[in-house]
Scaffold this motif. Structure first.
Motif, PDB file in Angstrom:
ATOM      1  N   LEU A  80      80.574  36.559   1.207  1.00  0.00           N
ATOM      2  CA  LEU A  80      81.124  35.851   0.045  1.00  0.00           C
ATOM      3  C   LEU A  80      80.090  35.876  -1.090  1.00  0.00           C
ATOM      4  O   LEU A  80      78.893  35.809  -0.833  1.00  0.00           O
ATOM      5  CB  LEU A  80      81.442  34.392   0.413  1.00  0.00           C
ATOM      6  N   PRO A  81      80.573  35.939  -2.355  1.00  0.00           N
ATOM      7  CA  PRO A  81      79.621  35.976  -3.458  1.00  0.00           C
ATOM      8  C   PRO A  81      78.802  34.683  -3.518  1.00  0.00           C
ATOM      9  O   PRO A  81      79.344  33.601  -3.306  1.00  0.00           O
ATOM     10  CB  PRO A  81      80.510  36.123  -4.705  1.00  0.00           C
ATOM     11  N   GLY A  82      77.525  34.820  -3.763  1.00  0.00           N
ATOM     12  CA  GLY A  82      76.664  33.656  -3.948  1.00  0.00           C
ATOM     13  C   GLY A  82      76.219  32.980  -2.660  1.00  0.00           C
ATOM     14  O   GLY A  82      75.576  31.942  -2.698  1.00  0.00           O
ATOM     15  N   VAL A  83      76.585  33.529  -1.508  1.00  0.00           N
ATOM     16  CA  VAL A  83      76.175  32.905  -0.243  1.00  0.00           C
ATOM     17  C   VAL A  83      75.046  33.716   0.396  1.00  0.00           C
ATOM     18  O   VAL A  83      75.241  34.846   0.835  1.00  0.00           O
ATOM     19  CB  VAL A  83      77.360  32.783   0.744  1.00  0.00           C
ATOM     20  N   GLY A  84      73.857  33.132   0.425  1.00  0.00           N
ATOM     21  CA  GLY A  84      72.702  33.785   1.044  1.00  0.00           C
ATOM     22  C   GLY A  84      72.575  33.339   2.488  1.00  0.00           C
ATOM     23  O   GLY A  84      73.372  32.526   2.962  1.00  0.00           O
ATOM     24  N   PRO A  85      71.560  33.841   3.210  1.00  0.00           N
ATOM     25  CA  PRO A  85      71.418  33.528   4.637  1.00  0.00           C
ATOM     26  C   PRO A  85      71.238  32.038   4.925  1.00  0.00           C
ATOM     27  O   PRO A  85      71.826  31.519   5.883  1.00  0.00           O
ATOM     28  CB  PRO A  85      70.161  34.317   5.048  1.00  0.00           C
ATOM     29  N   ARG A  86      70.474  31.347   4.090  1.00  0.00           N
ATOM     30  CA  ARG A  86      70.237  29.918   4.354  1.00  0.00           C
ATOM     31  C   ARG A  86      71.508  29.106   4.137  1.00  0.00           C
ATOM     32  O   ARG A  86      71.816  28.199   4.909  1.00  0.00           O
ATOM     33  CB  ARG A  86      69.120  29.383   3.450  1.00  0.00           C
ATOM     34  N   THR A  87      72.246  29.413   3.061  1.00  0.00           N
ATOM     35  CA  THR A  87      73.506  28.702   2.790  1.00  0.00           C
ATOM     36  C   THR A  87      74.490  28.963   3.923  1.00  0.00           C
ATOM     37  O   THR A  87      75.137  28.035   4.427  1.00  0.00           O
ATOM     38  CB  THR A  87      74.115  29.175   1.455  1.00  0.00           C
ATOM     39  N   ALA A  88      74.593  30.222   4.348  1.00  0.00           N
ATOM     40  CA  ALA A  88      75.523  30.565   5.423  1.00  0.00           C
ATOM     41  C   ALA A  88      75.186  29.773   6.683  1.00  0.00           C
ATOM     42  O   ALA A  88      76.072  29.240   7.362  1.00  0.00           O
ATOM     43  CB  ALA A  88      75.463  32.065   5.697  1.00  0.00           C
ATOM     44  N   GLU A  89      73.906  29.661   6.977  1.00  0.00           N
ATOM     45  CA  GLU A  89      73.468  28.923   8.164  1.00  0.00           C
ATOM     46  C   GLU A  89      73.820  27.441   8.046  1.00  0.00           C
ATOM     47  O   GLU A  89      74.267  26.816   9.011  1.00  0.00           O
ATOM     48  CB  GLU A  89      71.959  29.108   8.324  1.00  0.00           C
ATOM     49  N   ARG A  90      73.640  26.888   6.825  1.00  0.00           N
ATOM     50  CA  ARG A  90      73.994  25.480   6.610  1.00  0.00           C
ATOM     51  C   ARG A  90      75.472  25.257   6.845  1.00  0.00           C
ATOM     52  O   ARG A  90      75.877  24.252   7.419  1.00  0.00           O
ATOM     53  CB  ARG A  90      73.615  25.047   5.185  1.00  0.00           C
ATOM     54  N   TYR A  91      76.334  26.189   6.369  1.00  0.00           N
ATOM     55  CA  TYR A  91      77.784  26.064   6.581  1.00  0.00           C
ATOM     56  C   TYR A  91      78.098  26.046   8.077  1.00  0.00           C
ATOM     57  O   TYR A  91      78.910  25.254   8.552  1.00  0.00           O
ATOM     58  CB  TYR A  91      78.529  27.237   5.928  1.00  0.00           C
ATOM     59  N   VAL A  92      77.440  26.930   8.825  1.00  0.00           N
ATOM     60  CA  VAL A  92      77.709  27.019  10.267  1.00  0.00           C
ATOM     61  C   VAL A  92      77.318  25.716  10.972  1.00  0.00           C
ATOM     62  O   VAL A  92      78.098  25.168  11.764  1.00  0.00           O
ATOM     63  CB  VAL A  92      76.961  28.223  10.883  1.00  0.00           C
ATOM     64  N   PHE A  93      76.146  25.190  10.644  1.00  0.00           N
ATOM     65  CA  PHE A  93      75.723  23.941  11.285  1.00  0.00           C
ATOM     66  C   PHE A  93      76.613  22.770  10.859  1.00  0.00           C
ATOM     67  O   PHE A  93      76.906  21.876  11.643  1.00  0.00           O
ATOM     68  CB  PHE A  93      74.239  23.642  10.992  1.00  0.00           C
ATOM     69  N   TYR A  94      77.075  22.813   9.614  1.00  0.00           N
ATOM     70  CA  TYR A  94      77.990  21.777   9.136  1.00  0.00           C
ATOM     71  C   TYR A  94      79.271  21.793   9.968  1.00  0.00           C
ATOM     72  O   TYR A  94      79.729  20.760  10.453  1.00  0.00           O
ATOM     73  CB  TYR A  94      78.321  22.009   7.653  1.00  0.00           C
ATOM     74  N   LEU A  95      79.807  22.999  10.164  1.00  0.00           N
ATOM     75  CA  LEU A  95      81.059  23.123  10.926  1.00  0.00           C
ATOM     76  C   LEU A  95      80.867  22.679  12.370  1.00  0.00           C
ATOM     77  O   LEU A  95      81.726  22.024  12.961  1.00  0.00           O
ATOM     78  CB  LEU A  95      81.581  24.565  10.870  1.00  0.00           C
ATOM     79  N   LEU A  96      79.706  23.025  12.950  1.00  0.00           N
ATOM     80  CA  LEU A  96      79.432  22.647  14.345  1.00  0.00           C
ATOM     81  C   LEU A  96      79.305  21.138  14.512  1.00  0.00           C
ATOM     82  O   LEU A  96      79.660  20.596  15.547  1.00  0.00           O
ATOM     83  CB  LEU A  96      78.149  23.328  14.828  1.00  0.00           C
ATOM     84  N   SER A  97      78.799  20.459  13.484  1.00  0.00           N
ATOM     85  CA  SER A  97      78.551  19.026  13.623  1.00  0.00           C
ATOM     86  C   SER A  97      79.764  18.185  13.216  1.00  0.00           C
ATOM     87  O   SER A  97      79.703  16.971  13.202  1.00  0.00           O
ATOM     88  CB  SER A  97      77.326  18.624  12.801  1.00  0.00           C
ATOM     89  N   HIS A  98      80.855  18.843  12.824  1.00  0.00           N
ATOM     90  CA  HIS A  98      82.068  18.108  12.467  1.00  0.00           C
ATOM     91  C   HIS A  98      83.200  18.437  13.446  1.00  0.00           C
ATOM     92  O   HIS A  98      83.136  19.450  14.137  1.00  0.00           O
ATOM     93  CB  HIS A  98      82.470  18.438  11.026  1.00  0.00           C
ATOM     94  N   PRO A  99      84.243  17.600  13.464  1.00  0.00           N
ATOM     95  CA  PRO A  99      85.348  17.840  14.406  1.00  0.00           C
ATOM     96  C   PRO A  99      86.018  19.206  14.173  1.00  0.00           C
ATOM     97  O   PRO A  99      85.960  19.732  13.060  1.00  0.00           O
ATOM     98  CB  PRO A  99      86.349  16.717  14.097  1.00  0.00           C
ATOM     99  N   SER A 100      86.651  19.721  15.185  1.00  0.00           N
ATOM    100  CA  SER A 100      87.334  21.020  15.108  1.00  0.00           C
ATOM    101  C   SER A 100      88.340  21.073  13.969  1.00  0.00           C
ATOM    102  O   SER A 100      88.602  22.132  13.397  1.00  0.00           O
ATOM    103  CB  SER A 100      88.096  21.305  16.401  1.00  0.00           C
ATOM    104  N   SER A 101      88.919  19.902  13.631  1.00  0.00           N
ATOM    105  CA  SER A 101      89.959  19.874  12.591  1.00  0.00           C
ATOM    106  C   SER A 101      89.422  20.385  11.251  1.00  0.00           C
ATOM    107  O   SER A 101      90.153  20.996  10.473  1.00  0.00           O
ATOM    108  CB  SER A 101      90.511  18.461  12.442  1.00  0.00           C
ATOM    109  N   VAL A 102      88.134  20.144  10.975  1.00  0.00           N
ATOM    110  CA  VAL A 102      87.543  20.598   9.704  1.00  0.00           C
ATOM    111  C   VAL A 102      87.538  22.129   9.649  1.00  0.00           C
ATOM    112  O   VAL A 102      87.938  22.735   8.658  1.00  0.00           O
ATOM    113  CB  VAL A 102      86.105  20.038   9.534  1.00  0.00           C
TER     114      VAL A 102
END
Ligand SMILES: [Zn+2]
Length: 210
Positions: free
Chosen positions: A18-40
């Motif tokens: 995705l435009p504007g998404v670097g490795p650190r941002t991508a990693e933050r998104y993944v950890f965010y998704l993991l720490s929230h319910p499946s519904s998110v």
């Protein structure tokens, strides 16, 4: 990558496309998704798929639309006598954000670029001429970018539209359509998308006949 599973790495790789998404941002998104319910995650995944599956082009102006006709063409408050010609949908977003334009649009879906194999047939130029000929349009504003491709496209459209008239009352031809170009307070070579609201508003007000 240490500490990441194969599926996490796969998601990071996908997000980084995705435009504007670097490795650190991508990693933050993944950890965010993991720490929230499946519904998110489900909501996000479904929204992405829905956009790809339901959105098409407006039959009239080639703006993005959920159905046959886009929200702008459907809006009875818009001025149907003026059509603003843009290269892409991002330009519509920019002009709508500026807030002063109340007419309709026509999206070319690109700009003339012979070196890249983009000629007049690749753009929605015939469809624009058909709209003008159908009648009711008094002014066409050329709002292509101010770079080489955008200027070349504007020049080509000026020639194509010059003297073109719509069907008038009782089958007679109406006056030829007026063709104007944005007055660019916008620097040469720049994209409409990145113009600020004030510059874009002024460029629209100060448009000149061609
Ligand atoms: Zn439309």
């Amino acid at each position: 990558m240490a500490g990441l599973t194969a599926s996490m790495e796969a998601l990071i790789a996908a997000l980084r496309k995705l435009p504007g998404v670097g490795p650190r941002t991508a990693e933050r998104y993944v950890f965010y998704l993991l720490s929230h319910p499946s519904s998110v995650a489900k909501e996000l995944a479904e929204a992405i798929l829905r956009v790809k599956q339901t959105i098409g082009f407006c039959r009239s102006c080639f703006n993005l639309a959920d159905g046959d006709i886009c929200a702008i063409c459907r809006d009875p408050a818009r001025d149907r006598t003026t059509v603003c010609v843009v290269e892409d949908h991002r330009s519509i977003r920019a002009i709508e954000r500026a807030g002063s334009y109340k007419g309709l649009y026509h999206v070319l879906l690109g700009a003339l670029s012979p070196l890249d194999g983009v000629g007049p047939k690749e753009l929605r130029i015939q469809e624009l001429k058909a709209r003008v000929k159908a009648g009711g349009i008094r002014e066409v504003i050329l709002a292509t970018d101010s770079d080489l491709e955008g200027e070349t496209t504007a020049l080509h459209l000026t020639k194509e539209l010059r003297g073109l008239a719509g069907a008038g009352e009782g089958g007679a031809s109406a006056a030829p359509v007026k063709v104007t170009r944005l007055a660019f307070g916008i620097p040469m070579g720049s994209s409409i998308e990145y113009a600020d609201q004030v510059t874009l508003g002024r460029a629209l007000e100060g448009r000149r006949p061609l």
